[in-house]
Scaffold this motif. Structure first.
Motif, PDB file in Angstrom:
ATOM      1  N   ASP A   1      -4.256   3.161  -3.484  1.00 38.80           N
ATOM      2  CA  ASP A   1      -2.698   3.576  -4.601  1.00 38.80           C
ATOM      3  C   ASP A   1      -2.168   1.846  -3.601  1.00 38.80           C
ATOM      4  O   ASP A   1      -1.253   1.870  -2.536  1.00 38.80           O
ATOM      5  CB  ASP A   1      -2.147   4.399  -3.222  1.00 38.80           C
ATOM      6  N   THR A   2      -2.371   1.476  -4.650  1.00 37.64           N
ATOM      7  CA  THR A   2      -0.870   0.319  -4.661  1.00 37.64           C
ATOM      8  C   THR A   2       0.153  -0.529  -5.462  1.00 37.64           C
ATOM      9  O   THR A   2      -0.472   0.329  -6.425  1.00 37.64           O
ATOM     10  CB  THR A   2      -2.524  -1.689  -4.010  1.00 37.64           C
ATOM     11  N   LYS A   3       1.163  -0.843  -5.274  1.00 35.43           N
ATOM     12  CA  LYS A   3       2.039  -1.311  -6.369  1.00 35.43           C
ATOM     13  C   LYS A   3       2.023  -2.421  -5.948  1.00 35.43           C
ATOM     14  O   LYS A   3       2.220  -3.273  -4.733  1.00 35.43           O
ATOM     15  CB  LYS A   3       3.017  -0.381  -6.087  1.00 35.43           C
TER      16      LYS A   3
ATOM     17  N   ARG B   1       0.909  -1.310   0.155  1.00 33.96           N
ATOM     18  CA  ARG B   1      -0.110  -0.105   0.531  1.00 33.96           C
ATOM     19  C   ARG B   1       1.136   1.449   0.118  1.00 33.96           C
ATOM     20  O   ARG B   1       2.128   1.286   0.857  1.00 33.96           O
ATOM     21  CB  ARG B   1      -1.059  -0.039   1.265  1.00 33.96           C
ATOM     22  N   ARG B   2       0.595   1.979  -0.897  1.00 34.68           N
ATOM     23  CA  ARG B   2       0.939   3.348  -1.639  1.00 34.68           C
ATOM     24  C   ARG B   2       0.661   4.521   0.019  1.00 34.68           C
ATOM     25  O   ARG B   2      -0.917   4.594  -0.021  1.00 34.68           O
ATOM     26  CB  ARG B   2       1.436   4.226  -2.004  1.00 34.68           C
TER      27      ARG B   2
ATOM     28  N   ALA C   1      -1.523   7.664   0.472  1.00 34.29           N
ATOM     29  CA  ALA C   1      -2.329   8.218   0.309  1.00 34.29           C
ATOM     30  C   ALA C   1      -1.750   9.683  -0.223  1.00 34.29           C
ATOM     31  O   ALA C   1      -1.374   9.837   0.211  1.00 34.29           O
ATOM     32  CB  ALA C   1      -4.091   8.239   0.567  1.00 34.29           C
ATOM     33  N   SER C   2      -1.505   9.676  -1.477  1.00 35.85           N
ATOM     34  CA  SER C   2      -0.721  11.409  -1.755  1.00 35.85           C
ATOM     35  C   SER C   2      -2.197  12.412  -2.103  1.00 35.85           C
ATOM     36  O   SER C   2      -3.013  11.776  -3.563  1.00 35.85           O
ATOM     37  CB  SER C   2      -0.087  11.353  -3.100  1.00 35.85           C
TER      38      SER C   2
ATOM     39  N   LYS D   1      -3.872  14.671  -3.861  1.00 31.63           N
ATOM     40  CA  LYS D   1      -4.100  15.713  -5.374  1.00 31.63           C
ATOM     41  C   LYS D   1      -4.722  17.294  -4.988  1.00 31.63           C
ATOM     42  O   LYS D   1      -5.338  17.650  -3.910  1.00 31.63           O
ATOM     43  CB  LYS D   1      -4.963  14.501  -6.487  1.00 31.63           C
TER      44      LYS D   1
ATOM     45  N   LYS E   1      -8.573  13.878  -2.374  1.00 28.14           N
ATOM     46  CA  LYS E   1      -8.364  12.173  -2.501  1.00 28.14           C
ATOM     47  C   LYS E   1      -8.442  11.505  -3.455  1.00 28.14           C
ATOM     48  O   LYS E   1      -9.964  11.303  -3.598  1.00 28.14           O
ATOM     49  CB  LYS E   1      -7.907  12.000  -0.783  1.00 28.14           C
ATOM     50  N   SER E   2      -7.605  10.614  -3.797  1.00 32.87           N
ATOM     51  CA  SER E   2      -8.661   9.277  -5.016  1.00 32.87           C
ATOM     52  C   SER E   2      -8.917   8.473  -4.140  1.00 32.87           C
ATOM     53  O   SER E   2      -8.155   8.404  -3.736  1.00 32.87           O
ATOM     54  CB  SER E   2      -7.025   9.127  -5.993  1.00 32.87           C
TER      55      SER E   2
END
Length: 170
Positions: free
Chosen positions: A121-123, A105-106, A108-109, A111, A116-117
């Protein structure tokens, strides 16, 4: 011991479904498919040099749909243990069960505009797993320009791959 070196704790639930490991010499069916199939007829009848390891798994199991995972070692010569290349089964992982990757999980950034999106947010990142054994080192084609370090790493990876395969076979 060689298997323990490549096995992670997170692999254990999947490996608990392993029923048997068998080894066999290669047959004509193991011949890699080449693009120019119209080679000499004499060569056509010869089985490739090397061996296959077959890992037989319980079906169904909660990790993948393959009943057998196979790793094939193509040797230059039967007498001389020089690995030409190896290939493994593509594992048909069930959704969310792939042990060769981990999902991170990244944070949350925010925007622009402070919203927030909504999408998570995962990679996905490759991770150590016994099951990477079925994705052996890829040998680049002859045109690829490898520097000495890359060549050495490939050589080492292939030697390690063959060593583990030999230990399992024995």
């Amino acid at each position: 011991e060689a298997v323990e070196q490549i096995t992670e704790e997170r692999d254990e639930p999947a490996l608990s479904h392993l029923l048997d490991v068998t080894s066999r010499p290669l047959t004509k069916e193991d011949k890699p498919k080449t693009e120019d199939e119209d080679e000499d007829e004499d060569e056509e009848d010869e089985a490739p040099k090397g061996f296959a390891l077959e890992f037989h798994f319980e079906q169904p199991n909660p990790f993948f749909t393959n009943a057998t995972l196979t790793k094939v070692y193509h040797m230059v010569d039967d007498e001389d243990p020089i690995l030409e290349f190896s290939e493994g089964t593509d594992i048909d992982w069930l959704p969310g069960k792939n042990l060769c990757v981990k999902v991170m999980r990244r944070k949350a950034s925010a925007k622009k505009g402070g919203k927030k999106s909504n999408k998570p947010d995962t990679k996905t990142e490759r991770t150590d797993s016994f099951f990477n054994f079925f994705s052996p080192p890829v040998i680049p084609d002859e045109d690829a320009q490898l520097d000495d370090e890359e060549l050495e790493q490939l050589q080492e990876a292939m030697e390690m791959d063959y060593e583990i395969g030999s230990v399992i076979k024995d």
